[in-house]
Design a protein around this motif. Structure first.
Motif, PDB file in Angstrom:
ATOM      1  N   LEU A  78     -15.146  -1.345   5.128  1.00 37.96           N
ATOM      2  CA  LEU A  78     -15.173  -2.803   4.958  1.00 37.96           C
ATOM      3  C   LEU A  78     -14.815  -3.236   3.537  1.00 37.96           C
ATOM      4  CD1 LEU A  78     -18.397  -3.606   6.999  1.00 37.96           C
ATOM      5  CD2 LEU A  78     -16.031  -4.118   7.646  1.00 37.96           C
ATOM      6  N   ALA A  79     -14.776  -2.295   2.608  1.00 35.57           N
ATOM      7  CA  ALA A  79     -14.528  -2.634   1.201  1.00 35.57           C
ATOM      8  C   ALA A  79     -13.099  -3.068   0.936  1.00 35.57           C
ATOM      9  CB  ALA A  79     -14.867  -1.442   0.303  1.00 35.57           C
ATOM     10  N   GLN A  80     -12.166  -2.710   1.796  1.00 33.26           N
ATOM     11  CA  GLN A  80     -10.751  -2.978   1.575  1.00 33.26           C
ATOM     12  C   GLN A  80     -10.345  -2.509   0.170  1.00 33.26           C
ATOM     13  OE1 GLN A  80     -10.533  -7.196   2.273  1.00 33.26           O
ATOM     14  NE2 GLN A  80     -10.455  -6.936   4.482  1.00 33.26           N
ATOM     15  N   PRO A  81     -10.453  -1.205  -0.078  1.00 32.48           N
ATOM     16  CA  PRO A  81     -10.205  -0.716  -1.439  1.00 32.48           C
ATOM     17  C   PRO A  81      -8.768  -0.955  -1.912  1.00 32.48           C
ATOM     18  CG  PRO A  81     -10.350   1.100   0.119  1.00 32.48           C
ATOM     19  CD  PRO A  81     -10.710  -0.142   0.865  1.00 32.48           C
ATOM     20  N   TYR A  82      -8.655  -1.346  -3.146  1.00 31.78           N
ATOM     21  CA  TYR A  82      -7.354  -1.556  -3.758  1.00 31.78           C
ATOM     22  C   TYR A  82      -6.876  -0.238  -4.357  1.00 31.78           C
ATOM     23  CZ  TYR A  82     -10.624  -2.403  -7.624  1.00 31.78           C
ATOM     24  OH  TYR A  82     -11.643  -2.304  -8.526  1.00 31.78           O
ATOM     25  N   ASP A  83      -5.617  -0.186  -4.767  1.00 34.18           N
ATOM     26  CA  ASP A  83      -4.984   1.080  -5.150  1.00 34.18           C
ATOM     27  C   ASP A  83      -5.727   1.848  -6.243  1.00 34.18           C
ATOM     28  OD1 ASP A  83      -3.008   0.790  -3.269  1.00 34.18           O
ATOM     29  OD2 ASP A  83      -1.581  -0.155  -4.647  1.00 34.18           O
ATOM     30  N   ALA A  84      -6.230   1.151  -7.257  1.00 39.91           N
ATOM     31  CA  ALA A  84      -6.880   1.832  -8.382  1.00 39.91           C
ATOM     32  C   ALA A  84      -8.166   2.552  -7.962  1.00 39.91           C
ATOM     33  CB  ALA A  84      -7.188   0.834  -9.495  1.00 39.91           C
ATOM     34  N   VAL A  85      -8.851   2.061  -6.950  1.00 42.13           N
ATOM     35  CA  VAL A  85     -10.145   2.620  -6.555  1.00 42.13           C
ATOM     36  C   VAL A  85     -10.007   3.721  -5.502  1.00 42.13           C
ATOM     37  CG1 VAL A  85     -10.699   1.009  -4.695  1.00 42.13           C
ATOM     38  CG2 VAL A  85     -12.528   1.948  -6.049  1.00 42.13           C
ATOM     39  N   LYS A  86      -8.894   3.762  -4.799  1.00 43.76           N
ATOM     40  CA  LYS A  86      -8.735   4.699  -3.676  1.00 43.76           C
ATOM     41  C   LYS A  86      -8.984   6.169  -4.043  1.00 43.76           C
ATOM     42  CE  LYS A  86      -5.898   1.832  -0.711  1.00 43.76           C
ATOM     43  NZ  LYS A  86      -4.590   1.591  -0.116  1.00 43.76           N
ATOM     44  N   PRO A  87      -8.453   6.683  -5.158  1.00 46.10           N
ATOM     45  CA  PRO A  87      -8.708   8.094  -5.468  1.00 46.10           C
ATOM     46  C   PRO A  87     -10.198   8.402  -5.684  1.00 46.10           C
ATOM     47  CG  PRO A  87      -6.936   7.253  -6.852  1.00 46.10           C
ATOM     48  CD  PRO A  87      -7.509   6.087  -6.116  1.00 46.10           C
ATOM     49  N   VAL A 158     -14.463  -8.964  -4.023  1.00 40.05           N
ATOM     50  CA  VAL A 158     -14.169  -9.348  -2.632  1.00 40.05           C
ATOM     51  C   VAL A 158     -13.303 -10.604  -2.612  1.00 40.05           C
ATOM     52  CG1 VAL A 158     -15.186 -10.180  -0.461  1.00 40.05           C
ATOM     53  CG2 VAL A 158     -16.203  -8.216  -1.629  1.00 40.05           C
ATOM     54  N   GLU A 159     -13.655 -11.578  -3.442  1.00 40.27           N
ATOM     55  CA  GLU A 159     -12.862 -12.810  -3.523  1.00 40.27           C
ATOM     56  C   GLU A 159     -11.444 -12.521  -4.006  1.00 40.27           C
ATOM     57  OE1 GLU A 159     -15.094 -15.417  -6.081  1.00 40.27           O
ATOM     58  OE2 GLU A 159     -16.553 -15.896  -4.501  1.00 40.27           O
ATOM     59  N   ALA A 160     -11.314 -11.678  -5.014  1.00 43.16           N
ATOM     60  CA  ALA A 160      -9.987 -11.345  -5.548  1.00 43.16           C
ATOM     61  C   ALA A 160      -9.138 -10.644  -4.501  1.00 43.16           C
ATOM     62  CB  ALA A 160     -10.138 -10.473  -6.794  1.00 43.16           C
ATOM     63  N   ILE A 161      -9.732  -9.767  -3.712  1.00 45.27           N
ATOM     64  CA  ILE A 161      -8.987  -9.079  -2.652  1.00 45.27           C
ATOM     65  C   ILE A 161      -8.540 -10.081  -1.588  1.00 45.27           C
ATOM     66  CG2 ILE A 161      -9.200  -7.410  -0.757  1.00 45.27           C
ATOM     67  CD1 ILE A 161     -11.013  -5.747  -2.640  1.00 45.27           C
ATOM     68  N   LYS A 162      -9.433 -10.979  -1.205  1.00 41.85           N
ATOM     69  CA  LYS A 162      -9.093 -11.985  -0.182  1.00 41.85           C
ATOM     70  C   LYS A 162      -8.004 -12.937  -0.669  1.00 41.85           C
ATOM     71  CE  LYS A 162     -13.433 -11.935   2.346  1.00 41.85           C
ATOM     72  NZ  LYS A 162     -14.667 -12.655   2.684  1.00 41.85           N
ATOM     73  N   GLU A 163      -8.023 -13.253  -1.971  1.00 43.77           N
ATOM     74  CA  GLU A 163      -7.008 -14.147  -2.545  1.00 43.77           C
ATOM     75  C   GLU A 163      -5.692 -13.430  -2.807  1.00 43.77           C
ATOM     76  OE1 GLU A 163      -8.901 -15.630  -6.048  1.00 43.77           O
ATOM     77  OE2 GLU A 163     -10.338 -16.834  -4.918  1.00 43.77           O
ATOM     78  N   GLY A 164      -5.734 -12.097  -2.772  1.00 39.64           N
ATOM     79  CA  GLY A 164      -4.528 -11.314  -3.033  1.00 39.64           C
ATOM     80  C   GLY A 164      -4.233 -11.119  -4.501  1.00 39.64           C
ATOM     81  N   THR A 165      -5.189 -11.421  -5.375  1.00 33.80           N
ATOM     82  CA  THR A 165      -4.950 -11.250  -6.814  1.00 33.80           C
ATOM     83  C   THR A 165      -5.306  -9.846  -7.288  1.00 33.80           C
ATOM     84  OG1 THR A 165      -7.165 -12.139  -7.296  1.00 33.80           O
ATOM     85  CG2 THR A 165      -5.321 -13.691  -7.316  1.00 33.80           C
ATOM     86  N   LEU A 166      -5.853  -9.025  -6.424  1.00 32.30           N
ATOM     87  CA  LEU A 166      -6.210  -7.665  -6.823  1.00 32.30           C
ATOM     88  C   LEU A 166      -5.478  -6.665  -5.967  1.00 32.30           C
ATOM     89  CD1 LEU A 166      -8.003  -6.028  -8.728  1.00 32.30           C
ATOM     90  CD2 LEU A 166      -9.742  -6.054  -6.973  1.00 32.30           C
TER      91      LEU A 166
END
Length: 166
Positions: A78-87, A158-166
């Motif tokens: 559910l976290a929808q991890p962004y590229d920097a956090v995936k590893p 979470v807000e940044a991911i939903k807005e697409g800024t992260l």
């Protein structure tokens, strides 16, 4: 298709008020560390009653780690991890699953030792337990990094991911 069957997600991107994985995993951490401490104190003080305390802590830590993994996998998804956090998240996940197998194996070994002679714990078991403590500490470091550095399930991320800024 199944979206209408799922509960709505909150500002942490979770279907419940806050993350549960860290709550459960702190029990595992405490029980493993306390079991090791009891074994070491019991070994050097010859207080064999501490071995019983250690055994029960290891048993409940083994049960609890699987509960922690269930919530960890759910919350990671559910976290929808962004590229920097995936590893970091992938490594944390891999070590978490590995740790469950390691902990279950060591607890099984401890059960055999306890069945043979509940008054003794060999040095080899203490050495392996020390390695377990090291792995747990590294896993704690990775979990802390996921929350405190990368901000998984924090409102702003979470807000940044939903807005697409992260």
């Amino acid at each position: 298709m199944f979206d209408d069957l799922l509960p709505p997600l909150n500002e942490h991107n979770l279907p419940y008020p806050d993350t549960i994985h860290p709550i459960v995993v702190h029990f595992v951490i405490a029980m493993v560390l306390f079991a090791f401490l009891c074994d070491i104190i019991g070994y050097f003080s010859q207080n064999t009653r501490l071995y019983e305390v250690s055994w029960w802590n290891m048993l409940f830590a083994t049960i609890s780690i699987f509960i922690a993994i269930i919530f960890g996998q759910t919350e990671a998804g559910l976290a929808q991890p962004y590229d920097a956090v995936k590893p970091i998240l992938n490594l944390h996940t891999l070590i978490g699953w590995s740790l469950s197998a390691i902990l279950a194996t060591i607890t099984g070994w401890r059960f055999i030792l306890r069945s043979r002679d509940p008054q003794k714990v060999p040095v080899s078991y203490l050495a392996v337990s020390l390695v377990l403590v090291g792995i747990v500490c590294f896993q704690v470091y990775l979990g802390d990094e996921l929350v405190w550095v990368y901000g998984l399930h924090t409102v702003k991320v979470v807000e940044a991911i939903k807005e697409g800024t992260l």
